[in-house]
Enzyme design. Structure first.
Site, PDB file in Angstrom:
ATOM      1  N   LEU A   1      75.681  83.917  53.143  1.00 55.21           N
ATOM      2  CA  LEU A   1      75.910  82.665  52.417  1.00 55.21           C
ATOM      3  C   LEU A   1      74.963  82.628  51.226  1.00 55.21           C
ATOM      4  CD1 LEU A   1      76.101  80.250  55.487  1.00 55.21           C
ATOM      5  CD2 LEU A   1      77.989  81.417  54.322  1.00 55.21           C
TER       6      LEU A   1
ATOM      7  N   HIS B   1      59.506  73.532  59.786  1.00 57.37           N
ATOM      8  CA  HIS B   1      60.838  72.977  60.032  1.00 57.37           C
ATOM      9  C   HIS B   1      61.870  74.092  60.111  1.00 57.37           C
ATOM     10  CE1 HIS B   1      60.722  73.567  55.681  1.00 57.37           C
ATOM     11  NE2 HIS B   1      62.041  73.526  55.664  1.00 57.37           N
TER      12      HIS B   1
END
Length: 331
Positions: free
Chosen positions: A290, A161
């Site tokens: 991040l 994914h």
């Protein structure tokens, strides 16, 4: 390829799923930091409620010593989390059930494929087209797609994914500055991928064509394969100098992060998923700036010294090769 109002569908489905309790949004607070020496801006998000959530579940063993297959959350996704049940024929587009950022998406293969597999040309083009559809330049809304490949990359599920999440408003990943104003090219033994010499960890970036009409499966595949070859050469070098450490099964599987926006493609080779002092784990998002923090003591260290973030990212990756002369061996 996708509904023209895809962004509106995502937002409406997300809001409904949160309201009905199908999406468990993680409360957090964020602060911007900057490592002046490396020139990297960070957004550090503090989410202490995640302390009880393991990064990657250990392999369970039955009474005969055989591994017990883990439940695949993508095999039968909840309808309430499903954005597109048929996405470009081979995928489903889902909401992340436990997001830290709103509208966090997961692009999962319908067929069970392993998260250790490289991205296919169709994976790359489908992701690029999704970024095209989701970005809104007028409102400064941009998205980051990423793929955590291999156990040491920060991956938590074995079913293949990719993930897509909105970048924080006006946040500038270092790859933006690195690729700004540069033309697309295919790295080779004469022309290395872009790296910022001030950043101590290896990161291989290439700008994508400004004209989206020029971005097709062939271009993305050639770019990705070239970056992947350069990334994998890091592991060949490392294994040659660390033969005694190469017996660990997970350590012997090459791991890397793939990061993509409409503007660039970047690969980062990974040596491990977690840094120990202070305790912190990284997936691909850390290598865009991040950073997710669970522990107070870790947050304190990073606040006091933003360059510690860069050092921890280096601990979990490999040293930069900026300035090193490439050879045919690397490609």
């Amino acid at each position: 390829m996708f509904p023209s109002n895809l962004r509106e569908i995502v937002e409406a489905t997300y809001e409904k799923a949160v309201a009905n309790g199908h999406v468990k949004f993680t409360e957090s607070s964020s602060k911007k930091l900057k490592d002046v020496d490396a020139g990297i801006s960070y957004q550090v998000t503090f989410a202490p409620s995640l302390q009880s959530k393991p990064e990657r579940l250990p392999i369970a063993i039955d009474e005969n010593g055989a591994p017990i297959p883990k439940k695949d959350p993508f095999a039968e996704p909840e309808p309430e989390l499903t954005i597109l049940d048929d996405c470009a024929g081979d995928y489903k587009l889902l909401l992340n059930k436990y997001p830290v950022a709103a509208n966090h998406l997961i692009l999962v293969t319908k067929k069970y494929l392993l998260q250790t597999a490289p991205l296919s040309p169709k994976d790359l083009l489908t992701t690029y087209k999704l970024l095209q559809e989701l970005d809104d330049e007028d409102e400064m809304l941009r998205h980051l797609a990423f793929y955590n490949c291999g156990p040491n990359s920060g991956s938590s599920q074995d079913h293949k994914h990719l993930q897509i999440l909105p970048l924080p408003y006006k946040f500038v990943p270092y790859q933006d500055k690195l690729c700004s104003g540069k033309e697309h090219f295919i790295p080779n033994a004469k022309t290395e991928p872009l790296q910022d010499a001030k950043i101590p960890f290896a990161h291989y970036a290439v700008p994508l064509p400004e004209d989206p009409e020029k971005v097709d499966e062939d271009l993305l595949a050639m770019t990705f394969v070239s970056l992947l070859q350069r990334t994998l050469s890091m592991f060949q070098d490392w294994e040659g100098s660390n033969a005694e450490k190469s017996n660990d099964d997970e350590a012997s599987i090459p791991a890397y992060n793939v990061l993509m926006t409409k503007e660039w493609l970047c690969l980062v080779p990974r040596s491990k998923a977690f840094a120990e002092t202070p305790s912190i784990g990284f997936n691909a998002t850390g290598y865009a700036g991040l950073v997710l923090v669970k522990w107070d003591e870790t947050l304190k260290v990073l606040n006091e010294n933003p360059s510690a973030v860069t050092k921890l990212l280096l601990e979990c990756s490999f040293p930069s090769t900026a300035g090193a002369k490439p050879t045919e061996y690397h490609y």
